[in-house]
Motif scaffolding. Structure first.
Motif, PDB file in Angstrom:
ATOM      1  N   SER A   1       0.622  -1.342   0.011  1.00 46.73           N
ATOM      2  CA  SER A   1       0.014   0.211   0.017  1.00 46.73           C
ATOM      3  C   SER A   1       0.983   1.190  -0.021  1.00 46.73           C
ATOM      4  O   SER A   1       1.836   1.064   0.698  1.00 46.73           O
ATOM      5  CB  SER A   1      -0.927  -0.040   1.275  1.00 46.73           C
ATOM      6  N   ASN A   2       0.335   2.248  -0.922  1.00 46.33           N
ATOM      7  CA  ASN A   2       1.017   3.403  -0.844  1.00 46.33           C
ATOM      8  C   ASN A   2       0.641   4.153   0.496  1.00 46.33           C
ATOM      9  O   ASN A   2      -0.307   3.797   1.005  1.00 46.33           O
ATOM     10  CB  ASN A   2       0.731   4.505  -1.943  1.00 46.33           C
ATOM     11  N   ALA A   3       1.310   5.340   1.028  1.00 45.21           N
ATOM     12  CA  ALA A   3       1.097   6.041   2.194  1.00 45.21           C
ATOM     13  C   ALA A   3       0.912   7.529   1.982  1.00 45.21           C
ATOM     14  O   ALA A   3       1.713   7.685   1.034  1.00 45.21           O
ATOM     15  CB  ALA A   3       1.916   5.352   3.313  1.00 45.21           C
ATOM     16  N   ALA A   4       0.513   8.131   2.672  1.00 46.79           N
ATOM     17  CA  ALA A   4       0.512   9.677   2.846  1.00 46.79           C
ATOM     18  C   ALA A   4       1.046  10.255   4.352  1.00 46.79           C
ATOM     19  O   ALA A   4       0.433   9.626   5.285  1.00 46.79           O
ATOM     20  CB  ALA A   4      -0.475  10.364   2.145  1.00 46.79           C
ATOM     21  N   THR A   5       1.559  11.326   4.424  1.00 45.17           N
ATOM     22  CA  THR A   5       2.192  11.697   5.839  1.00 45.17           C
ATOM     23  C   THR A   5       1.583  13.322   5.667  1.00 45.17           C
ATOM     24  O   THR A   5       2.230  13.993   4.458  1.00 45.17           O
ATOM     25  CB  THR A   5       3.251  11.435   6.412  1.00 45.17           C
ATOM     26  N   LYS A   6       1.314  13.810   6.747  1.00 43.87           N
ATOM     27  CA  LYS A   6       1.247  15.402   6.678  1.00 43.87           C
ATOM     28  C   LYS A   6       1.100  15.676   8.147  1.00 43.87           C
ATOM     29  O   LYS A   6       0.826  14.792   9.099  1.00 43.87           O
ATOM     30  CB  LYS A   6       0.210  15.997   5.845  1.00 43.87           C
ATOM     31  N   CYS A   7       1.528  16.999   8.654  1.00 40.10           N
ATOM     32  CA  CYS A   7       1.457  17.689   9.903  1.00 40.10           C
ATOM     33  C   CYS A   7       0.085  18.231   9.970  1.00 40.10           C
ATOM     34  O   CYS A   7      -0.184  18.950   9.021  1.00 40.10           O
ATOM     35  CB  CYS A   7       2.638  18.565   9.976  1.00 40.10           C
ATOM     36  N   ASP A   8      -0.544  18.061  11.187  1.00 41.61           N
ATOM     37  CA  ASP A   8      -1.910  18.862  11.562  1.00 41.61           C
ATOM     38  C   ASP A   8      -2.047  19.300  13.026  1.00 41.61           C
ATOM     39  O   ASP A   8      -1.775  18.254  13.760  1.00 41.61           O
ATOM     40  CB  ASP A   8      -3.151  17.887  11.294  1.00 41.61           C
TER      41      ASP A   8
ATOM     42  N   ALA B   1      -9.228   3.384   5.512  1.00 47.09           N
ATOM     43  CA  ALA B   1      -7.789   3.774   5.455  1.00 47.09           C
ATOM     44  C   ALA B   1      -7.298   3.326   6.837  1.00 47.09           C
ATOM     45  O   ALA B   1      -7.953   3.321   7.929  1.00 47.09           O
ATOM     46  CB  ALA B   1      -7.240   5.051   5.098  1.00 47.09           C
ATOM     47  N   ALA B   2      -5.814   2.869   7.023  1.00 47.10           N
ATOM     48  CA  ALA B   2      -5.152   2.633   8.344  1.00 47.10           C
ATOM     49  C   ALA B   2      -4.692   4.213   8.601  1.00 47.10           C
ATOM     50  O   ALA B   2      -3.976   4.542   7.592  1.00 47.10           O
ATOM     51  CB  ALA B   2      -4.238   1.508   8.091  1.00 47.10           C
ATOM     52  N   VAL B   3      -4.780   4.590   9.810  1.00 41.76           N
ATOM     53  CA  VAL B   3      -4.387   5.811  10.184  1.00 41.76           C
ATOM     54  C   VAL B   3      -3.334   5.829  11.610  1.00 41.76           C
ATOM     55  O   VAL B   3      -3.740   4.866  12.214  1.00 41.76           O
ATOM     56  CB  VAL B   3      -5.658   6.909  10.732  1.00 41.76           C
ATOM     57  N   ALA B   4      -2.272   6.588  11.502  1.00 46.19           N
ATOM     58  CA  ALA B   4      -1.698   6.265  12.525  1.00 46.19           C
ATOM     59  C   ALA B   4      -1.064   7.685  12.952  1.00 46.19           C
ATOM     60  O   ALA B   4      -1.037   8.619  11.955  1.00 46.19           O
ATOM     61  CB  ALA B   4      -0.123   5.600  12.368  1.00 46.19           C
ATOM     62  N   VAL B   5      -1.071   7.981  14.319  1.00 45.57           N
ATOM     63  CA  VAL B   5      -0.755   9.477  14.717  1.00 45.57           C
ATOM     64  C   VAL B   5       0.473   9.515  15.459  1.00 45.57           C
ATOM     65  O   VAL B   5       0.617   8.668  16.474  1.00 45.57           O
ATOM     66  CB  VAL B   5      -1.892  10.164  15.348  1.00 45.57           C
ATOM     67  N   VAL B   6       1.634  10.434  15.242  1.00 46.62           N
ATOM     68  CA  VAL B   6       2.617  10.678  16.125  1.00 46.62           C
ATOM     69  C   VAL B   6       2.311  11.779  16.852  1.00 46.62           C
ATOM     70  O   VAL B   6       2.474  12.759  16.083  1.00 46.62           O
ATOM     71  CB  VAL B   6       3.931  10.612  15.426  1.00 46.62           C
ATOM     72  N   ALA B   7       1.866  11.818  18.097  1.00 44.21           N
ATOM     73  CA  ALA B   7       1.653  13.197  18.721  1.00 44.21           C
ATOM     74  C   ALA B   7       2.734  13.990  18.965  1.00 44.21           C
ATOM     75  O   ALA B   7       3.969  13.390  19.410  1.00 44.21           O
ATOM     76  CB  ALA B   7       0.785  12.774  20.148  1.00 44.21           C
ATOM     77  N   GLN B   8       2.528  15.276  18.819  1.00 41.39           N
ATOM     78  CA  GLN B   8       3.352  16.153  19.095  1.00 41.39           C
ATOM     79  C   GLN B   8       5.056  16.093  18.508  1.00 41.39           C
ATOM     80  O   GLN B   8       5.860  16.083  19.143  1.00 41.39           O
ATOM     81  CB  GLN B   8       3.596  16.468  20.593  1.00 41.39           C
ATOM     82  N   ASP B   9       4.673  15.854  17.204  1.00 40.29           N
ATOM     83  CA  ASP B   9       5.997  15.259  16.270  1.00 40.29           C
ATOM     84  C   ASP B   9       6.961  16.407  16.219  1.00 40.29           C
ATOM     85  O   ASP B   9       6.688  17.584  15.829  1.00 40.29           O
ATOM     86  CB  ASP B   9       5.733  14.660  15.026  1.00 40.29           C
ATOM     87  N   PRO B  10       8.096  16.270  16.920  1.00 36.30           N
ATOM     88  CA  PRO B  10       9.286  17.451  16.601  1.00 36.30           C
ATOM     89  C   PRO B  10       9.349  18.162  15.268  1.00 36.30           C
ATOM     90  O   PRO B  10       9.838  19.202  15.086  1.00 36.30           O
ATOM     91  CB  PRO B  10      10.228  17.289  17.385  1.00 36.30           C
TER      92      PRO B  10
ATOM     93  N   GLY C   1       0.583  20.153  15.006  1.00 38.67           N
ATOM     94  CA  GLY C   1       1.687  19.752  15.773  1.00 38.67           C
ATOM     95  C   GLY C   1       1.807  17.959  15.634  1.00 38.67           C
ATOM     96  O   GLY C   1       2.753  17.420  16.197  1.00 38.67           O
ATOM     97  N   ASN C   2       0.868  17.688  15.081  1.00 36.32           N
ATOM     98  CA  ASN C   2       0.814  16.055  15.055  1.00 36.32           C
ATOM     99  C   ASN C   2       1.121  15.517  13.680  1.00 36.32           C
ATOM    100  O   ASN C   2       0.552  16.157  12.580  1.00 36.32           O
ATOM    101  CB  ASN C   2      -0.568  15.442  15.604  1.00 36.32           C
ATOM    102  N   ARG C   3       1.867  14.434  13.501  1.00 36.42           N
ATOM    103  CA  ARG C   3       2.165  14.011  12.201  1.00 36.42           C
ATOM    104  C   ARG C   3       1.069  12.796  11.834  1.00 36.42           C
ATOM    105  O   ARG C   3       0.910  11.870  12.804  1.00 36.42           O
ATOM    106  CB  ARG C   3       3.427  13.061  12.301  1.00 36.42           C
ATOM    107  N   LEU C   4       0.501  12.722  10.890  1.00 30.44           N
ATOM    108  CA  LEU C   4      -0.576  11.946  10.594  1.00 30.44           C
ATOM    109  C   LEU C   4      -0.039  10.888   9.338  1.00 30.44           C
ATOM    110  O   LEU C   4       0.672  11.253   8.663  1.00 30.44           O
ATOM    111  CB  LEU C   4      -1.903  12.310   9.910  1.00 30.44           C
ATOM    112  N   TYR C   5      -0.060   9.737   9.540  1.00 37.48           N
ATOM    113  CA  TYR C   5       0.069   8.648   8.410  1.00 37.48           C
ATOM    114  C   TYR C   5      -1.131   7.872   8.033  1.00 37.48           C
ATOM    115  O   TYR C   5      -1.847   7.605   8.874  1.00 37.48           O
ATOM    116  CB  TYR C   5       0.980   7.503   8.962  1.00 37.48           C
ATOM    117  N   ILE C   6      -1.415   7.805   6.550  1.00 38.22           N
ATOM    118  CA  ILE C   6      -2.656   7.274   6.266  1.00 38.22           C
ATOM    119  C   ILE C   6      -2.356   6.453   5.107  1.00 38.22           C
ATOM    120  O   ILE C   6      -1.601   6.895   4.165  1.00 38.22           O
ATOM    121  CB  ILE C   6      -3.586   8.548   5.797  1.00 38.22           C
ATOM    122  N   ALA C   7      -2.843   5.237   5.104  1.00 33.67           N
ATOM    123  CA  ALA C   7      -2.583   4.265   4.152  1.00 33.67           C
ATOM    124  C   ALA C   7      -3.619   3.387   3.790  1.00 33.67           C
ATOM    125  O   ALA C   7      -4.605   3.072   4.692  1.00 33.67           O
ATOM    126  CB  ALA C   7      -1.492   3.219   4.657  1.00 33.67           C
TER     127      ALA C   7
END
Length: 114
Positions: free
Chosen positions: A79-86, A102-111, A88-94
């Motif tokens: 699967s291709n994936a996309a990532t973006k910041c929103d 879609a599968a969604v992963a969140v990196v909270a307060q990504d530096p 202060g959090n980074r979102l990964y969507i595939a």
């Protein structure tokens, strides 16, 4: 005993044999055209264009993060994936294939999201 549907004479009715054959052929053409139309309607209505659907799944707050996402292209079979910041959090969507979810992963307060 069978009778001619047009004049009521017993079969074989030579006066109307051509018209009954024509009506059967015409009926067969109509049935075939209806079957083709039904198949086309079924196939065309089944097309899924999830990437062009308008926002219709939840109310919107008015805050719009329309910034482009970073796309991660994977080899065939993955699967291709996309990532973006929103905020202060980074979102990964595939998405997996043509699945509507879609599968969604969140990196909270990504530096890296400042």
């Amino acid at each position: 005993m069978n009778k001619c549907p047009i004049c009521g004479n017993p079969f074989p009715c030579l006066d109307h044999a051509a018209s009954t054959t024509t009506s059967k052929a015409a009926r067969n053409r109509v049935v075939l055209a209806a079957a083709v139309a039904a198949v086309l309607l079924t196939v065309l209505s089944g097309c899924n264009e999830k990437h062009s659907e308008p926002f219709k799944d939840a109310p919107r707050s008015g805050t719009d993060n329309g910034a482009p996402a970073d796309v991660i292209r994977m080899p065939d079979g993955f699967s291709n994936a996309a990532t973006k910041c929103d905020h202060g959090n980074r979102l990964y969507i595939a998405y997996h294939g043509d699945s509507p979810y879609a599968a969604v992963a969140v990196v909270a307060q990504d530096p890296t999201c400042r």
